[in-house]
Design an enzyme around this catalytic site. Sequence first.
Site, PDB file in Angstrom:
ATOM      1  N   GLY A  91     -15.617 -12.582 -53.194  1.00  0.00           N
ATOM      2  CA  GLY A  91     -15.387 -13.856 -52.521  1.00  0.00           C
ATOM      3  C   GLY A  91     -14.881 -14.944 -53.449  1.00  0.00           C
ATOM      4  NE  ARG A 120     -18.995 -14.553 -48.856  1.00  0.00           N
ATOM      5  CZ  ARG A 120     -19.067 -14.471 -50.180  1.00  0.00           C
ATOM      6  NH1 ARG A 120     -18.840 -13.315 -50.798  1.00  0.00           N
ATOM      7  NH2 ARG A 120     -19.365 -15.536 -50.897  1.00  0.00           N
ATOM      8  CB  SER A 164     -18.990 -21.896 -51.053  1.00  0.00           C
ATOM      9  OG  SER A 164     -18.689 -21.405 -52.332  1.00  0.00           O
ATOM     10  CB  SER A 165     -19.675 -25.107 -55.591  1.00  0.00           C
ATOM     11  OG  SER A 165     -19.906 -23.867 -56.246  1.00  0.00           O
ATOM     12  CD  GLN A 166     -17.577 -18.643 -54.467  1.00  0.00           C
ATOM     13  OE1 GLN A 166     -17.041 -18.302 -53.400  1.00  0.00           O
ATOM     14  NE2 GLN A 166     -18.430 -17.862 -55.116  1.00  0.00           N
ATOM     15  CG  ASP A 309     -25.158 -15.901 -57.872  1.00  0.00           C
ATOM     16  OD1 ASP A 309     -25.261 -15.833 -56.638  1.00  0.00           O
ATOM     17  OD2 ASP A 309     -24.073 -16.109 -58.445  1.00  0.00           O
ATOM     18  CE  LYS A 410     -18.832  -8.931 -54.386  1.00  0.00           C
ATOM     19  NZ  LYS A 410     -18.802 -10.159 -55.188  1.00  0.00           N
TER      20      LYS A 410
END
Length: 431
Positions: A91, A120, A164-166, A309, A410
């Site tokens: 992601g 997502r 999300s901060s992404q 995480d 992953k």
Amino acid sequence: MKAIVKPTANLQGEINALSSKNYTTRYLLIGALANGTSTIYYPAHSEDSDAMRRCVRDLGAVIEEDDEKIVITGFGKNPKHVSELNVGNAGAVLRFLMSTAAFCPDVTFVNTYPESLGKRPHDDLIETLQQMGVEVQHSNGRLPITIKGGQPRGGKLTVSGNVSSQFLSSLLFMTPLLEEDSEIEVLHDLKSKIIVGQTLEVLEQAGIVIHASEDLMHYRIPGRQSYQAKEYVIQGDYPGSAAILAAAAVTNSDVRVLRLEENSKQGEKACVDVLRAMGVNLTHDNGIVHVRGNQKLVAGEFDGDHFTDAVLAMVAAAVFAEGTSRFYNVENLRYKECDRITDYLNELRKAGADVEERQSEIIVHGKPQGVPGGVEINAHFDHRVIMALTVVGLRSEKGLTIRDAHHVAKSYPQYFDHLRSIGAQVELVTE
């Protein structure tokens, strides 16, 4: 692949922490966005970092690597025009590259994991790209996503940080390369602010100037900048190591994990403080976390947004603590490879744990005497779930069998090898 995790009373030994996935993907991206050749020492090897390698190569970066380093010659803001990119189930890689792909005229991110990444949402970033004059075709904010870019424009931009901060990080990587100066206002809330700090750290190392407000909700980004080609060293990974540390904490153990910097900007570094607050006997000096587990943990209350995480691994430790633990401010766990609250807690209950969920909280009623286990459980294709459930299995009465355990690759392909090297009884069998 199934992981058959057998009760293991003692873990003993020393492990080198794997290299950070988050930093590896970020350094690969800034190396690709530089004009010139950068060297990245001790890169992580995981499905996520391999996805970033593969995609930036497709976009025109030249990559050579050996056991110690990656040498990458970047494409700057002129990526090769490709029709498709495959990020696998990564992601962060998808979101980071959606902005970079805005420099391409027409590229489609394909949907190869419909049951995981394919579910997502990415609407928040799509809306910002549209503010920049980029046409985006998508399926209700989900993959497959086609970016029709070429000449994205800067200026005043907004992005939601609720999910999300992404999305914000993605924009911070790309906007310095635009012709115009940009201002980014983060709407609503900003999840995982500490991980944004990692992005800003990496950008600064690459010579990029970004003026961020103290609360990380407003940014001024001068345009017409360029990434400098440099040498970078990847630090050890706290998110993966959190599960190793939790496993040592819930057993009678003497385990040392190396390459974990005390001054790291990884938010998951807080897992050391969480375990300490739970009464675990540990020290953290000279980059070494030394855990002497004695199975006596106490419950606590923790703001999970500081160590996103590592939350699942810390919940696994709390399963065996005296009292009730609460992990709050964790709603963004619902938007990961699976719903890491509902799905994970369902599996913990099968193992015999006493857990409750709220929209943004995980409540754990500890069982210091242990849990029965003895069941086969579902990993939901999620590497963090696999690692955390392994911790529970080691301390359970009858062990656990974890389906789809190969998805641990992953982020941490060596996870089971590392656990077995310190005495964990784990058998891997092909399903």
